[in-house]
Each structure stands twice: as structure tokens, then as C-alpha cells.
Motif scaffolding. Structure first.
Motif, PDB file in Angstrom:
ATOM      1  N   MET A  72       0.809  -1.216   0.000  1.00 36.44           N
ATOM      2  CA  MET A  72       0.000   0.000   0.000  1.00 36.44           C
ATOM      3  C   MET A  72       0.845   1.271   0.000  1.00 36.44           C
ATOM      4  SD  MET A  72      -2.898  -1.193  -0.460  1.00 36.44           S
ATOM      5  CE  MET A  72      -3.733   0.376  -0.479  1.00 36.44           C
ATOM      6  N   THR A  73       2.035   1.241   0.570  1.00 36.85           N
ATOM      7  CA  THR A  73       2.881   2.437   0.605  1.00 36.85           C
ATOM      8  C   THR A  73       3.171   2.942  -0.810  1.00 36.85           C
ATOM      9  OG1 THR A  73       3.861   1.843   2.726  1.00 36.85           O
ATOM     10  CG2 THR A  73       5.123   3.339   1.352  1.00 36.85           C
ATOM     11  N   GLY A  74       3.556   2.059  -1.705  1.00 32.14           N
ATOM     12  CA  GLY A  74       3.838   2.461  -3.085  1.00 32.14           C
ATOM     13  C   GLY A  74       2.597   2.945  -3.812  1.00 32.14           C
ATOM     14  N   ILE A  75       1.487   2.248  -3.624  1.00 30.97           N
ATOM     15  CA  ILE A  75       0.235   2.620  -4.279  1.00 30.97           C
ATOM     16  C   ILE A  75      -0.213   4.007  -3.823  1.00 30.97           C
ATOM     17  CG2 ILE A  75      -2.234   2.066  -4.365  1.00 30.97           C
ATOM     18  CD1 ILE A  75      -1.389  -0.919  -4.313  1.00 30.97           C
ATOM     19  N   LEU A  76      -0.162   4.243  -2.518  1.00 31.61           N
ATOM     20  CA  LEU A  76      -0.614   5.533  -1.990  1.00 31.61           C
ATOM     21  C   LEU A  76       0.329   6.669  -2.386  1.00 31.61           C
ATOM     22  CD1 LEU A  76      -1.883   4.275   1.443  1.00 31.61           C
ATOM     23  CD2 LEU A  76      -3.272   5.230  -0.413  1.00 31.61           C
ATOM     24  N   GLY A  77       1.622   6.385  -2.458  1.00 28.57           N
ATOM     25  CA  GLY A  77       2.559   7.402  -2.924  1.00 28.57           C
ATOM     26  C   GLY A  77       2.259   7.808  -4.359  1.00 28.57           C
ATOM     27  N   SER A  78       1.945   6.838  -5.206  1.00 30.67           N
ATOM     28  CA  SER A  78       1.590   7.132  -6.594  1.00 30.67           C
ATOM     29  C   SER A  78       0.278   7.916  -6.675  1.00 30.67           C
ATOM     30  CB  SER A  78       1.462   5.842  -7.396  1.00 30.67           C
ATOM     31  OG  SER A  78       2.702   5.172  -7.471  1.00 30.67           O
ATOM     32  N   LEU A  79      -0.675   7.544  -5.828  1.00 34.12           N
ATOM     33  CA  LEU A  79      -1.948   8.261  -5.806  1.00 34.12           C
ATOM     34  C   LEU A  79      -1.751   9.716  -5.395  1.00 34.12           C
ATOM     35  CD1 LEU A  79      -5.040   8.316  -5.990  1.00 34.12           C
ATOM     36  CD2 LEU A  79      -5.101   7.451  -3.634  1.00 34.12           C
ATOM     37  N   LEU A  80      -0.934   9.950  -4.376  1.00 28.79           N
ATOM     38  CA  LEU A  80      -0.673  11.322  -3.942  1.00 28.79           C
ATOM     39  C   LEU A  80      -0.023  12.138  -5.055  1.00 28.79           C
ATOM     40  CD1 LEU A  80      -0.793  13.444  -1.720  1.00 28.79           C
ATOM     41  CD2 LEU A  80       1.381  12.562  -0.859  1.00 28.79           C
ATOM     42  N   GLU A  81       0.880  11.529  -5.802  1.00 27.11           N
ATOM     43  CA  GLU A  81       1.508  12.236  -6.926  1.00 27.11           C
ATOM     44  C   GLU A  81       0.475  12.611  -7.989  1.00 27.11           C
ATOM     45  OE1 GLU A  81       4.565  13.564  -7.273  1.00 27.11           O
ATOM     46  OE2 GLU A  81       4.730  12.982  -5.165  1.00 27.11           O
ATOM     47  N   LEU A  82      -0.457  11.715  -8.296  1.00 28.14           N
ATOM     48  CA  LEU A  82      -1.529  12.025  -9.250  1.00 28.14           C
ATOM     49  C   LEU A  82      -2.344  13.224  -8.770  1.00 28.14           C
ATOM     50  CD1 LEU A  82      -2.911   8.488 -10.192  1.00 28.14           C
ATOM     51  CD2 LEU A  82      -1.783  10.103 -11.733  1.00 28.14           C
ATOM     52  N   VAL A  83      -2.657  13.229  -7.476  1.00 29.85           N
ATOM     53  CA  VAL A  83      -3.434  14.335  -6.906  1.00 29.85           C
ATOM     54  C   VAL A  83      -2.643  15.637  -7.008  1.00 29.85           C
ATOM     55  CG1 VAL A  83      -4.354  15.267  -4.732  1.00 29.85           C
ATOM     56  CG2 VAL A  83      -4.837  12.893  -5.383  1.00 29.85           C
ATOM     57  N   LYS A  84      -1.378  15.613  -6.621  1.00 29.24           N
ATOM     58  CA  LYS A  84      -0.549  16.828  -6.649  1.00 29.24           C
ATOM     59  C   LYS A  84      -0.418  17.397  -8.066  1.00 29.24           C
ATOM     60  CE  LYS A  84       2.499  16.013  -2.691  1.00 29.24           C
ATOM     61  NZ  LYS A  84       3.900  15.733  -2.321  1.00 29.24           N
ATOM     62  N   ARG A  85      -0.330  16.512  -9.050  1.00 31.86           N
ATOM     63  CA  ARG A  85      -0.197  16.960 -10.444  1.00 31.86           C
ATOM     64  C   ARG A  85      -1.539  17.315 -11.076  1.00 31.86           C
ATOM     65  NH1 ARG A  85       3.406  12.253 -10.903  1.00 31.86           N
ATOM     66  NH2 ARG A  85       1.726  11.271 -12.089  1.00 31.86           N
TER      67      ARG A  85
END
Length: 195
Positions: free
Chosen positions: A144-157
């Protein structure tokens, strides 16, 4: 005198005005509500288009959610969600969840149905036997750490959008980051609301 220009609005309203503000402790940051609301955008899912689905089942105490995602012509992901909330003595009927996933499968070109095996292992096998592409996603911190990090990047961009559904917003904003050596996972905040 307090300079509110350096205090996030949510913190100012909560701590200075005594107003309830959701999203203050959100994994999206101290202005989680503003960040999430800014991602609202109209989008009509296109019939037959590639679609990705995520399923998280809670039978008695937590909610069940099915989130569907499609890319628009600009490559941005758009999310829509359906929720099932258990009531006292009435758990979520997983057969309703399965039928909703089947409906999505008939309407769109489903690329994957990602699911947490807890409470959904057998239904996932049934749907897989019916031809839907099920992908088991264990809810381990490592995964989940990797998945959530990717999700946060999508949100930030600004590459993830939603239709402005308030239930989805509440679930997203109730998540609080619990940090680990690789990033973070989500846990329920003090509100104990559903995530």
C-alpha cells in the motif's frame, strides 16, 4: 494578533473559530478539503472505454466501495464511486456489490478489478470465472505504501478528477497518513469516519 495568511484555513477555522472542518488532518495536507474540491471536474464515462475498478469490502462495521476510473482524452483519470453502508443487524450484501461490478463489466472495457481479498476472496473467484480480470491487492504496508505514494503524486499533479460526490470526499478526507520508512499508509483519523 494572529496572521491567518500563514495558517491554513482549516486549522484557523477549527482552532480559532471552533468550527468543524473535515480534511484538516487529511493525508492530502492541512487543506485537504480544498485540494480535493479543486479536483472536481465533469466527465461522462464513455461506453466501451478502458476502465479500471477498485473494490474494498466491509461487511458489518465499515463501508464497501467500488471505485471506477477512466482516462479522458487528456490522459487524466476520472473516478466515480458507489458505496454500501451496513446498518445495525444488516451487513452489506456482497451479491449486490458483485452485480454492480458485472454491470460495469458490461458497460466498459474493464482492464482490471483490484480487490482486497479480505471479505471478497470467494466473490472475486466467481467474477474471475465469469471472465472479469480480477487482481488481488493485499493490504500490506509494503504494497500500500507504493500505491498511496503514486496516488498522492496524481493528486498533486492534478491528474485525478472526480464528480464531486460528497460521500467519496468524506471517505478520502477521513484518511490520515501513518508514516513508515518508505512513505505512508492510510489509517482512520480521530473522527473514526469511514475511509
Amino acid at each position: 494578533e494572529t496572521d491567518i495568511s500563514i495558517t491554513p484555513e482549516g486549522h484557523f477555522r477549527l482552532f480559532r473559530l471552533g468550527q468543524h472542518v473535515d480534511g484538516v488532518e487529511s493525508w492530502l495536507g492541512p487543506n485537504g478539503r480544498g485540494i480535493w474540491d479543486a479536483l472536481a471536474a465533469p466527465y461522462d464515462f464513455a461506453a466501451g472505454a478502458p476502465t479500471w475498478i477498485g473494490v474494498d469490502v466491509g461487511l458489518k462495521r465499515d463501508s464497501t466501495a467500488v471505485v471506477a476510473l477512466q482516462r479522458d482524452p487528456d490522459g487524466h483519470l476520472h473516478a466515480t464511486a458507489r458505496f454500501w453502508i451496513p446498518t445495525e443487524g444488516q451487513p452489506v450484501d456482497v451479491s449486490d456489490v458483485m452485480e454492480h461490478i458485472r454491470e460495469l463489466g458490461r458497460a466498459y472495457d474493464v482492464q482490471a478489478v483490484s480487490f482486497d481479498p479480505r471479505f471478497f476472496d470467494y466473490p472475486a473467484k466467481v467474477l474471475s470465472d465469469e471472465g472479469l480480470p480480477l487482481v488481488e491487492i493485499p493490504q500490506s504496508p509494503e504494497r500500500m505504501t507504493g500505491i498511496l505514494g503514486s496516488l498522492l503524486e496524481l493528486v498533486k499533479r492534478g491528474e485525478l478528477h472526480h464528480a464531486g460526490d460528497e460521500t467519496l470526499a468524506t471517505h478520502v478526507l477521513n484518511g490520515v497518513a501513518r508514516f513508515n520508512e518508505r512513505g505512508f499508509v492510510l489509517v482512520k483519523g480521530k473522527s473514526r469516519g469511514r475511509i
